[in-house]
Design an enzyme around this catalytic site. Structure first.
Site, PDB file in Angstrom:
ATOM      1  N   MET A 138      -7.863  -4.820 -16.157  1.00 49.73           N
ATOM      2  CA  MET A 138      -8.856  -3.776 -16.378  1.00 49.73           C
ATOM      3  C   MET A 138      -8.168  -2.451 -16.706  1.00 49.73           C
ATOM      4  O   MET A 138      -8.796  -1.394 -16.649  1.00 49.73           O
ATOM      5  CB  MET A 138      -9.759  -3.620 -15.152  1.00 49.73           C
ATOM      6  CG  MET A 138     -10.643  -4.831 -14.914  1.00 49.73           C
ATOM      7  SD  MET A 138     -12.175  -4.464 -14.033  1.00 49.73           S
ATOM      8  CE  MET A 138     -11.554  -3.803 -12.499  1.00 49.73           C
ATOM      9  N   TYR A 175      -5.419   0.802 -16.691  1.00 48.81           N
ATOM     10  CA  TYR A 175      -4.762   1.738 -15.783  1.00 48.81           C
ATOM     11  C   TYR A 175      -3.538   1.056 -15.172  1.00 48.81           C
ATOM     12  O   TYR A 175      -3.399   0.921 -13.966  1.00 48.81           O
ATOM     13  CB  TYR A 175      -5.716   2.278 -14.710  1.00 48.81           C
ATOM     14  CG  TYR A 175      -5.380   3.700 -14.306  1.00 48.81           C
ATOM     15  CD1 TYR A 175      -5.609   4.745 -15.181  1.00 48.81           C
ATOM     16  CD2 TYR A 175      -4.798   3.974 -13.088  1.00 48.81           C
ATOM     17  CE1 TYR A 175      -5.273   6.041 -14.852  1.00 48.81           C
ATOM     18  CE2 TYR A 175      -4.445   5.268 -12.735  1.00 48.81           C
ATOM     19  CZ  TYR A 175      -4.693   6.301 -13.619  1.00 48.81           C
ATOM     20  OH  TYR A 175      -4.336   7.594 -13.285  1.00 48.81           O
ATOM     21  N   HIS A 186       1.051  -4.713 -12.797  1.00 46.05           N
ATOM     22  CA  HIS A 186       0.729  -5.284 -14.107  1.00 46.05           C
ATOM     23  C   HIS A 186       1.997  -5.532 -14.924  1.00 46.05           C
ATOM     24  O   HIS A 186       2.133  -6.559 -15.596  1.00 46.05           O
ATOM     25  CB  HIS A 186      -0.184  -4.336 -14.886  1.00 46.05           C
ATOM     26  CG  HIS A 186      -1.494  -4.056 -14.225  1.00 46.05           C
ATOM     27  ND1 HIS A 186      -1.809  -2.826 -13.695  1.00 46.05           N
ATOM     28  CD2 HIS A 186      -2.575  -4.847 -14.007  1.00 46.05           C
ATOM     29  CE1 HIS A 186      -3.028  -2.865 -13.191  1.00 46.05           C
ATOM     30  NE2 HIS A 186      -3.516  -4.076 -13.356  1.00 46.05           N
ATOM     31  N   GLN A 224     -18.580  -7.422 -12.975  1.00 47.93           N
ATOM     32  CA  GLN A 224     -17.966  -7.686 -11.672  1.00 47.93           C
ATOM     33  C   GLN A 224     -18.100  -6.505 -10.719  1.00 47.93           C
ATOM     34  O   GLN A 224     -17.575  -6.536  -9.608  1.00 47.93           O
ATOM     35  CB  GLN A 224     -16.498  -8.093 -11.829  1.00 47.93           C
ATOM     36  CG  GLN A 224     -15.556  -7.005 -12.315  1.00 47.93           C
ATOM     37  CD  GLN A 224     -14.205  -7.569 -12.712  1.00 47.93           C
ATOM     38  OE1 GLN A 224     -14.093  -8.331 -13.689  1.00 47.93           O
ATOM     39  NE2 GLN A 224     -13.168  -7.239 -11.957  1.00 47.93           N
ATOM     40  N   GLN A 226      -0.859 -11.734  -6.902  1.00 42.91           N
ATOM     41  CA  GLN A 226      -1.257 -12.303  -5.615  1.00 42.91           C
ATOM     42  C   GLN A 226      -2.122 -11.344  -4.805  1.00 42.91           C
ATOM     43  O   GLN A 226      -2.846 -11.783  -3.910  1.00 42.91           O
ATOM     44  CB  GLN A 226      -0.026 -12.690  -4.797  1.00 42.91           C
ATOM     45  CG  GLN A 226      -0.379 -13.413  -3.495  1.00 42.91           C
ATOM     46  CD  GLN A 226       0.791 -13.556  -2.552  1.00 42.91           C
ATOM     47  OE1 GLN A 226       1.858 -14.008  -2.954  1.00 42.91           O
ATOM     48  NE2 GLN A 226       0.600 -13.169  -1.299  1.00 42.91           N
ATOM     49  N   GLN A 235      -9.288 -14.222  -5.922  1.00 41.61           N
ATOM     50  CA  GLN A 235      -9.580 -14.320  -7.350  1.00 41.61           C
ATOM     51  C   GLN A 235      -8.751 -15.414  -7.999  1.00 41.61           C
ATOM     52  O   GLN A 235      -9.270 -16.217  -8.786  1.00 41.61           O
ATOM     53  CB  GLN A 235      -9.297 -12.979  -8.020  1.00 41.61           C
ATOM     54  CG  GLN A 235      -9.369 -13.006  -9.527  1.00 41.61           C
ATOM     55  CD  GLN A 235      -9.069 -11.652 -10.135  1.00 41.61           C
ATOM     56  OE1 GLN A 235      -9.941 -10.807 -10.224  1.00 41.61           O
ATOM     57  NE2 GLN A 235      -7.829 -11.438 -10.549  1.00 41.61           N
ATOM     58  N   ILE A 250       3.386  -6.449  -5.897  1.00 41.65           N
ATOM     59  CA  ILE A 250       4.332  -5.356  -6.069  1.00 41.65           C
ATOM     60  C   ILE A 250       3.872  -4.187  -5.195  1.00 41.65           C
ATOM     61  O   ILE A 250       2.696  -3.818  -5.222  1.00 41.65           O
ATOM     62  CB  ILE A 250       4.440  -4.915  -7.538  1.00 41.65           C
ATOM     63  CG1 ILE A 250       4.807  -6.124  -8.413  1.00 41.65           C
ATOM     64  CG2 ILE A 250       5.456  -3.801  -7.704  1.00 41.65           C
ATOM     65  CD1 ILE A 250       6.137  -6.774  -8.075  1.00 41.65           C
ATOM     66  N   ARG A 278      -6.729   1.561  -7.794  1.00 40.68           N
ATOM     67  CA  ARG A 278      -7.614   2.362  -6.942  1.00 40.68           C
ATOM     68  C   ARG A 278      -6.850   3.285  -5.980  1.00 40.68           C
ATOM     69  O   ARG A 278      -7.471   4.123  -5.329  1.00 40.68           O
ATOM     70  CB  ARG A 278      -8.552   1.438  -6.154  1.00 40.68           C
ATOM     71  CG  ARG A 278      -9.624   0.783  -7.017  1.00 40.68           C
ATOM     72  CD  ARG A 278     -10.631   0.003  -6.169  1.00 40.68           C
ATOM     73  NE  ARG A 278     -11.804  -0.379  -6.945  1.00 40.68           N
ATOM     74  CZ  ARG A 278     -11.957  -1.540  -7.554  1.00 40.68           C
ATOM     75  NH1 ARG A 278     -11.000  -2.449  -7.473  1.00 40.68           N
ATOM     76  NH2 ARG A 278     -13.049  -1.815  -8.240  1.00 40.68           N
TER      77      ARG A 278
END
EC number: 6.3.2.1
Length: 281
Positions: free
Chosen positions: A30, A32, A37, A61, A148, A153, A176, A187
Protein backbone atom coordinates in the site's frame (compact mmCIF):
# COMPACT_ATOMS: atom_id res chain seq x y z
CA UNK A 1 11.97 1.26 -14.46
CA UNK A 2 8.42 1.31 -15.81
CA UNK A 3 5.67 3.02 -13.79
CA UNK A 4 2.15 2.35 -15.02
CA UNK A 5 -1.51 2.43 -14.00
CA UNK A 6 -2.46 0.18 -16.90
CA UNK A 7 -3.46 -3.46 -16.39
CA UNK A 8 -2.83 -4.11 -20.08
CA UNK A 9 0.72 -2.74 -19.88
CA UNK A 10 1.52 -4.92 -16.85
CA UNK A 11 0.20 -8.04 -18.57
CA UNK A 12 2.04 -7.27 -21.79
CA UNK A 13 5.30 -6.71 -19.89
CA UNK A 14 4.96 -9.94 -17.89
CA UNK A 15 3.99 -12.03 -20.91
CA UNK A 16 7.00 -10.77 -22.81
CA UNK A 17 9.37 -11.60 -19.94
CA UNK A 18 7.87 -15.05 -19.47
CA UNK A 19 8.30 -15.77 -23.20
CA UNK A 20 11.98 -15.02 -22.63
CA UNK A 21 12.00 -17.67 -19.89
CA UNK A 22 12.41 -15.16 -17.08
CA UNK A 23 10.98 -15.61 -13.58
CA UNK A 24 8.74 -12.94 -12.07
CA UNK A 25 8.64 -11.90 -8.42
CA UNK A 26 5.90 -9.68 -7.02
CA UNK A 27 5.63 -7.47 -3.93
CA UNK A 28 2.13 -6.04 -3.33
CA UNK A 29 2.09 -2.99 -1.02
CA UNK A 30 0.00 0.00 0.00
CA UNK A 31 3.01 2.23 -0.46
CA UNK A 32 4.75 4.61 1.94
CA UNK A 33 7.66 2.22 1.65
CA UNK A 34 10.09 1.55 4.49
CA UNK A 35 12.94 -0.88 5.15
CA UNK A 36 10.47 -3.73 5.63
CA UNK A 37 9.16 -3.31 2.09
CA UNK A 38 12.72 -2.90 0.82
CA UNK A 39 13.66 -6.25 2.37
CA UNK A 40 10.86 -7.92 0.37
CA UNK A 41 12.09 -6.29 -2.82
CA UNK A 42 15.64 -7.45 -2.08
CA UNK A 43 14.40 -11.01 -1.57
CA UNK A 44 12.48 -10.89 -4.84
CA UNK A 45 15.48 -9.52 -6.71
CA UNK A 46 17.63 -12.30 -5.28
CA UNK A 47 15.25 -15.08 -6.31
CA UNK A 48 13.76 -13.80 -9.59
CA UNK A 49 14.84 -12.29 -12.90
CA UNK A 50 12.11 -9.63 -12.83
CA UNK A 51 10.58 -7.84 -9.82
CA UNK A 52 7.23 -6.06 -9.91
CA UNK A 53 5.97 -3.80 -7.12
CA UNK A 54 2.37 -2.67 -6.74
CA UNK A 55 1.41 0.45 -4.79
CA UNK A 56 -2.28 0.75 -4.03
CA UNK A 57 -4.14 1.85 -0.90
CA UNK A 58 -7.00 -0.62 -1.12
CA UNK A 59 -10.28 0.87 0.14
CA UNK A 60 -12.07 -2.44 0.63
CA UNK A 61 -9.79 -3.54 3.47
CA UNK A 62 -10.53 -0.44 5.56
CA UNK A 63 -13.52 -0.29 7.90
CA UNK A 64 -15.86 2.76 8.04
CA UNK A 65 -14.02 4.35 10.99
CA UNK A 66 -10.48 3.44 9.94
CA UNK A 67 -7.68 5.53 8.47
CA UNK A 68 -8.23 5.22 4.70
CA UNK A 69 -8.30 8.98 4.04
CA UNK A 70 -5.30 9.69 6.27
CA UNK A 71 -3.20 6.65 5.35
CA UNK A 72 0.28 8.00 4.51
CA UNK A 73 1.05 8.34 0.82
CA UNK A 74 4.17 9.51 -1.05
CA UNK A 75 4.29 8.10 -4.56
CA UNK A 76 7.36 10.09 -5.65
CA UNK A 77 9.40 8.83 -2.70
CA UNK A 78 8.10 5.28 -3.17
CA UNK A 79 9.14 5.21 -6.81
CA UNK A 80 12.58 6.50 -5.90
CA UNK A 81 13.02 3.69 -3.38
CA UNK A 82 11.73 1.17 -5.92
CA UNK A 83 14.26 2.34 -8.48
CA UNK A 84 17.07 2.17 -5.91
CA UNK A 85 16.06 -1.42 -5.15
CA UNK A 86 16.15 -2.38 -8.82
CA UNK A 87 12.43 -2.86 -9.38
CA UNK A 88 11.57 -3.43 -13.04
CA UNK A 89 7.94 -2.28 -13.02
CA UNK A 90 5.76 -0.39 -10.53
CA UNK A 91 2.01 -0.89 -10.89
CA UNK A 92 0.05 2.07 -9.47
CA UNK A 93 -3.62 1.40 -10.27
CA UNK A 94 -6.48 3.70 -9.32
CA UNK A 95 -9.84 2.81 -7.76
CA UNK A 96 -11.69 3.09 -11.06
CA UNK A 97 -9.25 0.60 -12.64
CA UNK A 98 -9.60 -2.05 -9.93
CA UNK A 99 -13.14 -1.40 -8.73
CA UNK A 100 -15.12 -0.10 -11.72
CA UNK A 101 -18.73 0.97 -11.30
CA UNK A 102 -21.22 -1.68 -10.14
CA UNK A 103 -18.40 -3.86 -8.76
CA UNK A 104 -19.90 -6.96 -7.04
CA UNK A 105 -17.30 -9.72 -6.68
CA UNK A 106 -15.32 -10.53 -3.52
CA UNK A 107 -13.11 -13.39 -2.31
CA UNK A 108 -13.63 -14.76 1.19
CA UNK A 109 -11.56 -17.33 3.12
CA UNK A 110 -13.66 -19.02 5.80
CA UNK A 111 -12.49 -19.80 9.32
CA UNK A 112 -9.06 -18.18 9.24
CA UNK A 113 -10.45 -14.66 8.91
CA UNK A 114 -12.76 -14.33 11.91
CA UNK A 115 -10.04 -14.39 14.59
CA UNK A 116 -7.29 -11.94 15.64
CA UNK A 117 -7.41 -8.92 13.29
CA UNK A 118 -10.46 -10.39 11.56
CA UNK A 119 -12.45 -10.18 14.78
CA UNK A 120 -11.47 -6.56 15.35
CA UNK A 121 -11.81 -5.62 11.68
CA UNK A 122 -14.64 -7.80 10.32
CA UNK A 123 -14.46 -6.63 6.68
CA UNK A 124 -10.68 -6.36 6.50
CA UNK A 125 -9.68 -9.75 5.15
CA UNK A 126 -12.43 -9.84 2.53
CA UNK A 127 -10.77 -6.74 1.12
CA UNK A 128 -7.27 -8.20 1.39
CA UNK A 129 -8.11 -11.51 -0.29
CA UNK A 130 -10.07 -9.75 -3.02
CA UNK A 131 -7.37 -7.25 -3.93
CA UNK A 132 -4.56 -9.81 -3.80
CA UNK A 133 -6.54 -12.18 -6.02
CA UNK A 134 -7.02 -9.35 -8.51
CA UNK A 135 -3.34 -8.41 -8.39
CA UNK A 136 -2.28 -12.05 -8.78
CA UNK A 137 -4.56 -12.32 -11.82
CA UNK A 138 -3.04 -9.17 -13.32
CA UNK A 139 0.64 -9.75 -12.56
CA UNK A 140 0.65 -13.58 -12.69
CA UNK A 141 3.97 -13.85 -10.82
CA UNK A 142 5.91 -17.01 -10.07
CA UNK A 143 6.64 -15.84 -6.52
CA UNK A 144 5.01 -13.27 -4.20
CA UNK A 145 6.55 -11.80 -1.05
CA UNK A 146 4.91 -10.76 2.22
CA UNK A 147 6.21 -9.57 5.58
CA UNK A 148 5.80 -11.70 8.71
CA UNK A 149 4.51 -8.67 10.63
CA UNK A 150 1.16 -9.33 8.94
CA UNK A 151 1.34 -13.03 9.81
CA UNK A 152 -2.39 -13.73 9.77
CA UNK A 153 -2.61 -12.08 6.36
CA UNK A 154 0.12 -14.38 5.03
CA UNK A 155 -1.54 -17.54 6.37
CA UNK A 156 -4.92 -16.45 4.98
CA UNK A 157 -3.47 -15.64 1.55
CA UNK A 158 -1.48 -18.86 1.45
CA UNK A 159 -4.66 -20.85 2.17
CA UNK A 160 -6.49 -18.86 -0.52
CA UNK A 161 -3.79 -19.54 -3.11
CA UNK A 162 -3.77 -23.24 -2.26
CA UNK A 163 -7.55 -23.61 -2.27
CA UNK A 164 -7.96 -21.74 -5.57
CA UNK A 165 -5.12 -23.67 -7.26
CA UNK A 166 -3.11 -20.54 -7.94
CA UNK A 167 0.24 -21.41 -9.50
CA UNK A 168 2.09 -18.93 -7.28
CA UNK A 169 4.54 -19.53 -4.44
CA UNK A 170 3.89 -17.22 -1.49
CA UNK A 171 6.88 -16.42 0.72
CA UNK A 172 6.94 -14.90 4.19
CA UNK A 173 9.94 -12.74 5.04
CA UNK A 174 11.23 -11.76 8.52
CA UNK A 175 9.99 -8.68 10.36
CA UNK A 176 12.28 -5.68 9.98
CA UNK A 177 12.59 -3.62 13.16
CA UNK A 178 13.79 -0.25 14.32
CA UNK A 179 16.94 -0.22 16.47
CA UNK A 180 14.78 -0.22 19.61
CA UNK A 181 12.80 -3.25 18.43
CA UNK A 182 9.58 -1.64 17.18
CA UNK A 183 8.40 -3.39 14.02
CA UNK A 184 8.63 -1.19 10.93
CA UNK A 185 5.21 0.02 9.86
CA UNK A 186 3.83 2.80 7.70
CA UNK A 187 1.52 3.64 10.62
CA UNK A 188 4.43 4.39 12.97
CA UNK A 189 4.40 7.97 11.65
CA UNK A 190 1.10 8.50 13.48
CA UNK A 191 2.70 8.03 16.91
CA UNK A 192 3.62 11.05 19.01
CA UNK A 193 6.90 11.00 20.95
CA UNK A 194 5.54 9.39 24.12
CA UNK A 195 3.45 6.83 22.21
CA UNK A 196 6.49 5.95 20.11
CA UNK A 197 8.60 5.37 23.24
CA UNK A 198 5.95 3.21 24.88
CA UNK A 199 5.31 1.17 21.72
CA UNK A 200 8.62 -0.64 22.19
CA UNK A 201 6.84 -2.66 24.88
CA UNK A 202 5.32 -4.83 22.14
CA UNK A 203 8.64 -6.35 21.13
CA UNK A 204 9.75 -6.60 24.75
CA UNK A 205 6.61 -8.49 25.77
CA UNK A 206 7.04 -10.96 22.91
CA UNK A 207 10.71 -11.52 23.72
CA UNK A 208 9.74 -12.33 27.31
CA UNK A 209 7.09 -14.75 26.06
CA UNK A 210 9.53 -16.56 23.77
CA UNK A 211 12.00 -16.92 26.64
CA UNK A 212 9.31 -18.46 28.86
CA UNK A 213 8.46 -20.99 26.16
CA UNK A 214 12.15 -21.83 25.73
CA UNK A 215 12.32 -22.40 29.49
CA UNK A 216 9.52 -24.95 29.22
CA UNK A 217 6.26 -23.06 29.75
CA UNK A 218 3.53 -24.58 27.56
CA UNK A 219 0.37 -22.98 28.96
CA UNK A 220 -1.06 -20.45 26.52
CA UNK A 221 -2.95 -18.80 29.38
CA UNK A 222 0.25 -18.22 31.35
CA UNK A 223 2.07 -16.78 28.34
CA UNK A 224 -0.85 -14.54 27.36
CA UNK A 225 -1.26 -13.21 30.90
CA UNK A 226 2.46 -12.44 31.03
CA UNK A 227 2.32 -10.51 27.75
CA UNK A 228 -0.76 -8.57 28.85
CA UNK A 229 0.84 -7.67 32.18
CA UNK A 230 3.97 -6.36 30.48
CA UNK A 231 2.04 -4.31 27.93
CA UNK A 232 -0.30 -2.90 30.59
CA UNK A 233 2.73 -1.47 32.39
CA UNK A 234 2.50 1.32 29.79
CA UNK A 235 -0.25 3.81 30.57
CA UNK A 236 -0.92 4.68 26.91
CA UNK A 237 -1.30 1.06 25.77
CA UNK A 238 -4.80 -0.18 25.00
CA UNK A 239 -4.79 -3.89 24.17
CA UNK A 240 -6.97 -5.10 21.32
CA UNK A 241 -5.92 -8.73 21.59
CA UNK A 242 -3.16 -11.04 22.81
CA UNK A 243 -3.64 -14.56 21.51
CA UNK A 244 -1.79 -17.77 20.75
CA UNK A 245 -3.22 -19.65 17.78
CA UNK A 246 -2.51 -22.63 15.59
CA UNK A 247 -0.99 -21.43 12.31
CA UNK A 248 -3.16 -23.77 10.22
CA UNK A 249 -6.53 -22.83 11.71
CA UNK A 250 -5.90 -19.44 13.35
CA UNK A 251 -7.85 -20.79 16.34
CA UNK A 252 -6.75 -20.33 19.95
CA UNK A 253 -4.98 -23.23 21.60
CA UNK A 254 -4.58 -24.13 25.27
CA UNK A 255 -1.21 -25.84 25.01
CA UNK A 256 1.74 -24.56 23.04
CA UNK A 257 2.89 -27.31 20.71
CA UNK A 258 3.87 -27.78 17.08
CA UNK A 259 3.77 -24.49 15.14
CA UNK A 260 2.03 -21.56 16.81
CA UNK A 261 1.56 -17.84 16.26
CA UNK A 262 1.76 -15.50 19.24
CA UNK A 263 -0.02 -12.40 17.98
CA UNK A 264 -0.75 -9.04 19.58
CA UNK A 265 -2.54 -5.86 18.57
CA UNK A 266 -2.34 -2.75 20.72
CA UNK A 267 -3.52 0.83 20.26
CA UNK A 268 -1.45 3.82 21.31
CA UNK A 269 -3.73 6.81 20.96
CA UNK A 270 -5.49 6.30 17.63
CA UNK A 271 -2.73 4.13 16.19
CA UNK A 272 -3.21 0.38 16.12
CA UNK A 273 0.03 -1.63 15.97
CA UNK A 274 0.52 -5.36 15.51
CA UNK A 275 3.45 -7.68 16.19
CA UNK A 276 4.03 -11.40 16.56
CA UNK A 277 6.29 -14.37 16.93
CA UNK A 278 6.02 -17.71 15.16
CA UNK A 279 7.30 -20.63 17.24
CA UNK A 280 7.81 -24.32 16.49
CA UNK A 281 7.88 -26.39 19.67
Amino acid sequence: MIVTKSIEEVRSFVNEKKKEGLSVGFVPTMGYLHEGHASLLKESKKENDITILSIYVNPTQFGPNEDLSSYPRDMERDCKIAEEEGVDLVFTPTDDVLYPGNYKTYVYVEGLTNTLCGRSRPTHFRGVTTIVTKLFNIVAPHNAYFGQKDAQQYFVLNRMATDLNMDICLKSCPIIREEDGLAKSSRNVYLNEKERQQATILNKSLNEAVNKVKEGERSSLEIVEGIRSTINSMDLANIDYVEIVDTETMQQIDEIKNKVLIAIAVKFGNTRLIDNRILEV
